[in-house]
Enzyme design. Sequence first.
Site, PDB file in Angstrom:
ATOM      1  N   GLY A  15       0.829  -1.211   0.000  1.00 56.83           N
ATOM      2  CA  GLY A  15       0.000   0.000   0.000  1.00 56.83           C
ATOM      3  C   GLY A  15       0.856   1.250   0.000  1.00 56.83           C
ATOM      4  CG  ASP A  65      -5.382  -7.950  -4.620  1.00 59.83           C
ATOM      5  OD1 ASP A  65      -5.389  -7.878  -3.375  1.00 59.83           O
ATOM      6  OD2 ASP A  65      -6.423  -8.018  -5.295  1.00 59.83           O
ATOM      7  CE1 TYR A 156      -8.838   0.386   8.814  1.00 56.41           C
ATOM      8  CE2 TYR A 156      -9.208   1.394  10.965  1.00 56.41           C
ATOM      9  CZ  TYR A 156      -8.438   1.253   9.824  1.00 56.41           C
ATOM     10  OH  TYR A 156      -7.265   1.969   9.693  1.00 56.41           O
ATOM     11  CB  ALA A 159      -9.394  -5.981  10.320  1.00 54.04           C
ATOM     12  CE  LYS A 160      -5.773  -1.087  10.224  1.00 58.53           C
ATOM     13  NZ  LYS A 160      -4.660  -1.477   9.341  1.00 58.53           N
TER      14      LYS A 160
HETATM   15  P1  NAP Z   1      -4.650   5.163   1.997  1.00 59.75           P
HETATM   16  O1  NAP Z   1      -4.190   6.561   1.756  1.00 59.75           O
HETATM   17  O2  NAP Z   1      -6.057   4.790   1.659  1.00 59.75           O
HETATM   18  O3  NAP Z   1      -3.633   4.171   1.256  1.00 59.75           O
HETATM   19  C1  NAP Z   1      -3.808   2.777   1.340  1.00 59.75           C
HETATM   20  C2  NAP Z   1      -3.065   2.137   0.196  1.00 59.75           C
HETATM   21  O4  NAP Z   1      -3.287   0.712   0.277  1.00 59.75           O
HETATM   22  C3  NAP Z   1      -3.587   2.591  -1.167  1.00 59.75           C
HETATM   23  O5  NAP Z   1      -2.517   2.918  -2.026  1.00 59.75           O
HETATM   24  C4  NAP Z   1      -4.353   1.368  -1.666  1.00 59.75           C
HETATM   25  O6  NAP Z   1      -4.365   1.214  -3.066  1.00 59.75           O
HETATM   26  C5  NAP Z   1      -3.546   0.243  -1.037  1.00 59.75           C
HETATM   27  N1  NAP Z   1      -4.300  -1.009  -1.045  1.00 59.75           N
HETATM   28  C6  NAP Z   1      -5.611  -1.199  -0.772  1.00 59.75           C
HETATM   29  N2  NAP Z   1      -5.944  -2.489  -0.954  1.00 59.75           N
HETATM   30  C7  NAP Z   1      -4.814  -3.137  -1.348  1.00 59.75           C
HETATM   31  C8  NAP Z   1      -4.518  -4.487  -1.699  1.00 59.75           C
HETATM   32  N3  NAP Z   1      -5.481  -5.428  -1.692  1.00 59.75           N
HETATM   33  N4  NAP Z   1      -3.263  -4.799  -2.055  1.00 59.75           N
HETATM   34  C9  NAP Z   1      -2.289  -3.853  -2.091  1.00 59.75           C
HETATM   35  N5  NAP Z   1      -2.507  -2.560  -1.779  1.00 59.75           N
HETATM   36  C10 NAP Z   1      -3.768  -2.204  -1.408  1.00 59.75           C
HETATM   37  O7  NAP Z   1      -4.461   4.730   3.528  1.00 59.75           O
HETATM   38  P2  NAP Z   1      -3.519   5.342   4.684  1.00 59.75           P
HETATM   39  O8  NAP Z   1      -4.319   6.326   5.431  1.00 59.75           O
HETATM   40  O9  NAP Z   1      -2.180   5.708   4.137  1.00 59.75           O
HETATM   41  O10 NAP Z   1      -3.403   4.047   5.625  1.00 59.75           O
HETATM   42  C11 NAP Z   1      -2.295   3.135   5.578  1.00 59.75           C
HETATM   43  C12 NAP Z   1      -2.476   2.110   6.683  1.00 59.75           C
HETATM   44  O11 NAP Z   1      -2.538   2.770   7.947  1.00 59.75           O
HETATM   45  C13 NAP Z   1      -3.758   1.279   6.564  1.00 59.75           C
HETATM   46  O12 NAP Z   1      -3.516  -0.038   7.001  1.00 59.75           O
HETATM   47  C14 NAP Z   1      -4.695   1.978   7.522  1.00 59.75           C
HETATM   48  O13 NAP Z   1      -5.718   1.118   7.974  1.00 59.75           O
HETATM   49  C15 NAP Z   1      -3.733   2.390   8.616  1.00 59.75           C
HETATM   50  N6  NAP Z   1      -4.194   3.511   9.441  1.00 59.75           N
HETATM   51  C16 NAP Z   1      -4.470   4.734   8.902  1.00 59.75           C
HETATM   52  C17 NAP Z   1      -4.893   5.765   9.733  1.00 59.75           C
HETATM   53  C18 NAP Z   1      -5.205   7.145   9.211  1.00 59.75           C
HETATM   54  O14 NAP Z   1      -5.662   7.979  10.028  1.00 59.75           O
HETATM   55  N7  NAP Z   1      -4.987   7.456   7.968  1.00 59.75           N
HETATM   56  C19 NAP Z   1      -5.055   5.535  11.110  1.00 59.75           C
HETATM   57  C20 NAP Z   1      -4.768   4.274  11.619  1.00 59.75           C
HETATM   58  C21 NAP Z   1      -4.337   3.266  10.782  1.00 59.75           C
HETATM   59  P3  NAP Z   1      -5.516   1.931  -3.962  1.00 59.75           P
HETATM   60  O15 NAP Z   1      -5.185   3.365  -3.937  1.00 59.75           O
HETATM   61  O16 NAP Z   1      -5.366   1.327  -5.333  1.00 59.75           O
HETATM   62  O17 NAP Z   1      -6.811   1.592  -3.314  1.00 59.75           O
END
Ligand code: NAP
Length: 255
Positions: A15, A65, A156, A159-160
């Site tokens: 990701g 994926d 979510y 899962a987390k």
């Molecule tokens: P984001 O901006 O939505 O980026 C997530 C990335 O994961 C995207 O590039 C997405 O690709 C990719 N992805 C989704 N499904 C996938 C798959 N099946 N295989 C490979 N790649 C995949 O999310 P983020 O905010 O940076 O979050 C990153 C991580 O931190 C996640 O695990 C999230 O749950 C965790 N997190 C985030 C926050 C927050 O506040 N942002 C807080 C706590 C935890 P596409 O663009 O093609 O969909």
Amino acid sequence: MTTATTTSRTAVVTGAARGIGASIARRLAADGLAVAVADLEESACYSVVEEIQAAGGRALAVRVDVRDEDAVHDAIERIVSELGEPTVLVNNAGIIRDNLLFRMTVEEWDAVMDVHLRGSFLMARATQGFMTKAGWGRIVNLSSTSALGNRGQVNYSAAKAGLQGFTKTLALELGKFGVTANAIAPGFIETDMTAATAARIGLSFEEFKTAAAEEIPVGRVGVPEDVANAVSFFVSDRAGFVSGQVLYVAGGPKA
Ligand code: NAP
């Protein structure tokens, strides 16, 4: 820490085309690791790879994926041949499919479980052999403060929370091979994911961030670099005695 050893190490960040994953990829490359920038679309990873290369680092854009066993196998094979055997894995790929329990569909439940839990399992299983062979490895899993419970996120948060148990078991199984496993549980981090949540509840992103910051002890929302800094520590040689831990990167004890 950039040493002769870390220069030859290879990390996989899932990701990593944007958001937190992109920041982690840039940071690990700056720390001296070769980084596989892995995401659903290879072309979506090119700008992160170019940035890393422009800064003098080594990186490869890889399509994966994480839900798909064959795709994971192919991606790891390509990383091994073009970058090196991965001994660092950051399970960062994530999605949200928020809904209250009574409205949540089986598809929304399964989609979130598949990316976070099945995906992290497949990636860890596919890379652990390189780590145990090297007698050194690092696995970092992205959990969330939502693991403590969050309205509208029954899928979510489950899962987390599951990733925290997964992390602790990896730490128990792999410790004797010099492999550590830790989880980072971010609070509110400014990315497309939190922007999507703002849109879902009908707030502008600015309004949403301001409201969130008021609840956060340090008085601001997080940025992807806050998480990348914590990953950098867990991956470093300095963290070799830290395993099975969950670090809340949330500007306070809860968020
Ligand atoms: P984001 O901006 O939505 O980026 C997530 C990335 O994961 C995207 O590039 C997405 O690709 C990719 N992805 C989704 N499904 C996938 C798959 N099946 N295989 C490979 N790649 C995949 O999310 P983020 O905010 O940076 O979050 C990153 C991580 O931190 C996640 O695990 C999230 O749950 C965790 N997190 C985030 C926050 C927050 O506040 N942002 C807080 C706590 C935890 P596409 O663009 O093609 O969909």
